[in-house]
Every structure is written in structure tokens, then in C-alpha cells.
Design an enzyme around this catalytic site. Structure first.
Site, PDB file in Angstrom:
ATOM      1  N   ASP A 140     -13.128  49.997  36.918  1.00  0.00           N
ATOM      2  CA  ASP A 140     -12.172  49.003  37.412  1.00  0.00           C
ATOM      3  C   ASP A 140     -12.837  48.025  38.374  1.00  0.00           C
ATOM      4  O   ASP A 140     -12.409  46.890  38.505  1.00  0.00           O
ATOM      5  CB  ASP A 140     -11.003  49.701  38.115  1.00  0.00           C
ATOM      6  CG  ASP A 140     -10.162  50.489  37.123  1.00  0.00           C
ATOM      7  OD1 ASP A 140      -9.933  49.964  36.025  1.00  0.00           O
ATOM      8  OD2 ASP A 140      -9.761  51.626  37.441  1.00  0.00           O
ATOM      9  N   ASN A 179     -18.894  56.736  35.437  1.00  0.00           N
ATOM     10  CA  ASN A 179     -17.930  57.843  35.421  1.00  0.00           C
ATOM     11  C   ASN A 179     -18.358  58.889  34.398  1.00  0.00           C
ATOM     12  O   ASN A 179     -19.376  58.738  33.736  1.00  0.00           O
ATOM     13  CB  ASN A 179     -16.519  57.304  35.132  1.00  0.00           C
ATOM     14  CG  ASN A 179     -16.473  56.580  33.806  1.00  0.00           C
ATOM     15  OD1 ASN A 179     -16.711  57.162  32.754  1.00  0.00           O
ATOM     16  ND2 ASN A 179     -16.207  55.275  33.857  1.00  0.00           N
ATOM     17  N   LYS A 182     -34.803  47.319  44.900  1.00  0.00           N
ATOM     18  CA  LYS A 182     -34.221  48.626  45.237  1.00  0.00           C
ATOM     19  C   LYS A 182     -33.794  48.673  46.708  1.00  0.00           C
ATOM     20  O   LYS A 182     -34.589  48.333  47.600  1.00  0.00           O
ATOM     21  CB  LYS A 182     -35.260  49.705  44.940  1.00  0.00           C
ATOM     22  CG  LYS A 182     -34.709  51.099  45.064  1.00  0.00           C
ATOM     23  CD  LYS A 182     -35.777  52.128  44.719  1.00  0.00           C
ATOM     24  CE  LYS A 182     -35.305  53.511  45.109  1.00  0.00           C
ATOM     25  NZ  LYS A 182     -36.372  54.489  45.030  1.00  0.00           N
TER      26      LYS A 182
END
Ligand code: C5P
Length: 421
Positions: A280, A211, A290
Site C-alpha cells: 500500500d 510482504n 546503501k
């Protein structure tokens, strides 16, 4: 002690007195100790020393006029008041003290003083008869009763040739006293654990979910707690910020790492401040190599991360726990729900997204709505460093209130360690 001035923002007000020439030395000493200085001069002060002198010494243009459209657009009286961590008026003339007492706002310096709620110190400088005049004595008494700090004056030979009390204190003494303003001791002897920054939830070896948290608020809170005398542990997700002086830094990546770093350290923590933007959810499976773009769409199954704040409070109910709530809507309602649902002692709520104004993620400024069971408080938009100091002051206050009621046997159970669940 003088290191307390490091990174502090000082508005130095200079008024009309022959001692104005010594203000240059005050600026140099403040900067020597890491403070940033903005100078505001009254018109009378410019008769004694030119603004150019103080501009050269402070490294910033000097602020002189209240009604100057260019200056107001740059940093007007409200911005200066909001910017400052403390205001020092040196020298403070008899006329300035009289006007400060009655709350005039007819020049820039007066308006800054009136618009600010940070510590205000004055260093009187005047002829000894003026200093001992009952009018000046009365002004000083009233200012002191309002919390204005009076530095000096010294006694000795004066510029007018007479001898007595009224000489401005020496710059080194003034700077030393100003440093003491930041030594609150409000959290002396306590251990504070702060979490800060974002967490990174790995998808594969090169990608993650995260974030926009910059960590600025949490780092400022950790620094302010140290400044208030606490031992501070800072458990931080990945950010690009220097670790504040005196703080023990534990770097982590994921929410689970943060949980694992926090829980065992809580044993001797008095105050927990969860400023981290903890993810969360995390991907259920982390690919070992990958992920290739072979398919048109890609679905990730996410699973819940532990709620660190709620777990801390459950397991260590005696600790004073403060959570943050970054909200895009309904701030008050969400803050109260979080206080209740997580069972914590205080929530510092702030706007993010379109409602954030000048604040929010990444910004250097923020405003906070502080909510606890019995009350709430608005902390106005301010630099995060300054806001953090205010926040720590309120946390210290609420901590003392709760601690006292616990010691008087109010709620003995809260001091019994509970099993984790
Ligand atoms: O529930 P929400 O994420 O809005 O709550 C924010 C508060 O809870 C912050 O103090 C944050 O540090 C903390 N938190 C946590 N663990 C999580 C999610 C949030 O400690 N998994």
C-alpha cells in the site's frame, strides 16, 4: 488434451473385479501424463492384486482401511477427499455401484467418495448378465443423474468366457476421458489478466519493503484460467514458482511497475483477477547508495501506492474485476467494504495470521469466502490448485450472468471506457 492431467491429483479406487490387474496400467498412463496418483483398494480388490503392486506403480502406500489409526493420522478419508482433483474408480464392480448409489460409507473408498465434491468417474467391469440386470441399470441411471461419469463398459469376450457388454474400458481410453474432465471451456475465447505475488518497494539499492505473499494462489488461478480455455496474462511480483504452461508471464518488482504493466494491457482484458499482495505504501525517497547505520533510529516517510484494482475498475468498468482480501479479523465485513469501496464485481476473502488455520500466506492450502453484490459462498479448505479451479468456475458463472444482463441493455454505461483519474 492429455496435458490437462499434468499436476492433477487423482484418487484411483480399485474394487473387486478380475479387471483389477488393469488398474496398474491406468496408474502408469496417468503418471506418464504428469498426474499424481493415490490408490484406494477395497478389501475384495486385494483378493485380486496385492497393494504392493499398486504401491510400486503409484510411488505411494496404498490406502485400504477406514478405521486404521495410523492411516487416519497420515491421510484419512477426509484428507484424501480434500486432496483429490478427481476420483476414478477402475474397475467398478456391480456391488460397488450399488453401494455408491445408496451412499454407504462403511469402507474407505465409499467414505472418500461421499466426502468429496470433485468429479467422480466409474469404469464398470462385470459379467454381461450383471451389467444388463435391471438393478444395475437402475443404479447406473441414478448415478448418472447425480453427475457421476460412467466410462464404458466395452463389449467383447469376458474373463468368465462369455461375450457381451461389461468389459472394463482400456486404460488409455479411461485416461483420455478423465483428461476431458479438466477441459471445462468455461472461459473459452476470453482474456484473463491475473496479478500475483508480493511487490518490492525499494529503500536503497540493497533493501526493500515487502510482504509474505508466496504467489501460490495467483499462480494456481492463472493455471486454472488457462485450463478453462482463457488466454492468460500473469503479471507477477518476485516469487519462486514455475510459470504455468501456456500463460504469458510479465515479471515486475514494485507496485508502480505492476500498475504500469497492467494498465495498457487492460485494453482487451475481459476478466481481471487481482491476487497480488500489493504494497500500500512505498518509501517517498529511494536512497541512491546503501544507507549506513550511523544513527540510533531511522525514519522512513512512506507515500501511498496506486490501488491497481480500484484503478482498473474505474478505467475499465466493462471488465469483470475480482479482488482478494487477506484479513486477520472481521473477514465478512472487510470483504463487503472492499467490494463496495473498490467498485469491483467479486471479492475472494481469506484469513491470514493466527486465524488462518491450515491456510494463508505460503501455505499450500486455503479456504475462501466469495462475496459478490447479490450473494456469497464458502469454498472449503482445499489445496490452492483445487481451490483455484473452483474459484474460476464461480467467476465464469458470475461473468456470464453479468454479461447476459449487459447484452440485454441492462447497463450500457458500464461498457463505455472511462478516463483514468
Ligand atoms: O485494500 P486491500 O489491499 O486489502 O485490497 C486487496 C485487493 O486489492 C487485492 O486484490 C489486491 O491485489 C488489490 N490491491 C491493488 N493495489 C493496491 C492494494 C491492493 O490492486 N495498492
Amino acid at each position: 488434451m492429455l496435458e490437462r492431467l499434468s499436476n492433477k491429483r487423482i484418487v484411483l479406487g480399485v474394487t473387486g473385479s478380475i479387471a483389477a490387474y488393469k488398474a496398474g496400467e491406468v496408474i502408469r498412463r496417468l503418471r506418464d501424463h504428469g498426474a499424481e496418483v493415490r490408490v484406494v483398494m477395497t478389501r475384495a480388490a486385494t483378493e485380486f492384486v496385492t497393494p504392493l503392486t499398486f504401491q510400486a506403480l503409484s510411488g505411494h502406500p496404498v490406502h485400504e482401511h477406514l478405521l486404521d489409526t495410523r492411516a487416519e493420522a497420515g491421510m484419512g478419508h477426509i484428507q484424501l477427499a480434500r486432496w483429490a482433483d478427481a476420483i476414478l474408480i477402475a474397475p467398478a464392480s456391480a456391488d460397488f455401484l450399488a453401494r455408491l448409489r445408496i451412499g454407504r460409507a462403511d469402507d474407505l473408498l465409499m467414505a472418500v467418495c461421499l466426502a468429496s465434491n470433485v468429479p467422480l468417474a466409474v469404469a464398470p467391469a462385470m459379467n454381461h448378465q450383471m451389467w444388463s440386470d435391471p438393478a444395475t441399470e437402475d443404479n447406473i441411471r441414478v448415478l448418472r443423474s447425480r453427475g457421476v461419469l460412467i466410462f464404458g463398459p466395452d463389449s467383447g469376450e469376458q474373463a468368465c468366457g462369455e461375450t457381451g457388454a461389461g468389459r472394463m474400458q482400456e486404460p488409455t481410453q479411461l485416461v483420455g476421458q478423465l483428461a476431458e474432465v479438466f477441459e471445462t471451456g468455461a472461459l473459452a475465447g476470453l482474456h484473463v489478466l491475473v496479478t500475483a505475488g508480493p511487490t518490492q518497494e525499494a529503500i536503497d539499492p540493497v533493501r526493500y519493503l515487502s510482504n509474505h505473499s508466496s504467489g501460490k494462489m495467483g499462480y494456481a488461478v492463472a493455471a486454472a484460467a488457462f485450463e478453462a480455455g482463457a488466454r492468460v496474462t500473469l503479471v507477477s511480483g518476485p516469487v519462486c514458482l514455475p510459470v504455468p504452461d501456456g500463460v504469458q508471464h510479465i515479471p515486475v518488482l514494485s507496485a508502480q511497475d505492476m500498475y504500469d504493466a497492467v494498465m495498457p494491457r487492460m485494453e482487451d482484458v475481459d476478466i481481471y483477477i487481482g491476487a497480488a499482495a500489493v504494497a500500500d505504501y512505498r518509501p517517498e525517497l529511494v536512497a541512491s547508495s546503501k544507507i549506513k547505520k550511523d544513527e540510533e533510529t531511522l525514519s522512513l516517510t512512506l507515500v501511498r501506492n496506486p490501488d491497481i484494482l480500484a484503478s482498473v475498475k474505474r478505467r475499465y468498468p466493462a471488465s469483470f474485476c475480482v479482488g482478494f482480501a487477506a484479513e486477520t479479523d472481521n473477514l465478512e465485513h472487510h470483504a463487503r467494504s472492499k467490494l463496495h469501496d473498490k467498485g469491483v464485481d467479486m471479492i475472494a476473502a481469506n484469513w491470514v495470521g493466527v486465524n488462518a488455520g491450515d491456510g494463508g500466506f505460503g501455505s499450500d492450502e486455503n479456504a475462501i469466502r466469495l462475496v459478490w453484490r447479490e450473494g456469497e459462498l464458502e469454498l472449503a479448505m482445499a489445496p490452492k490448485t483445487k481451490l483455484a479451479r473452483e474459484l474460476i468456475g464461480h467467476i465464469a458463472q458470475r461473468y456470464q450472468v453479468r454479461h447476459k444482463s449487459a447484452l440485454t441493455g441492462d447497463n450500457v454505461l458500464r461498457f463505455t471506457k472511462q478516463p483514468d483519474n
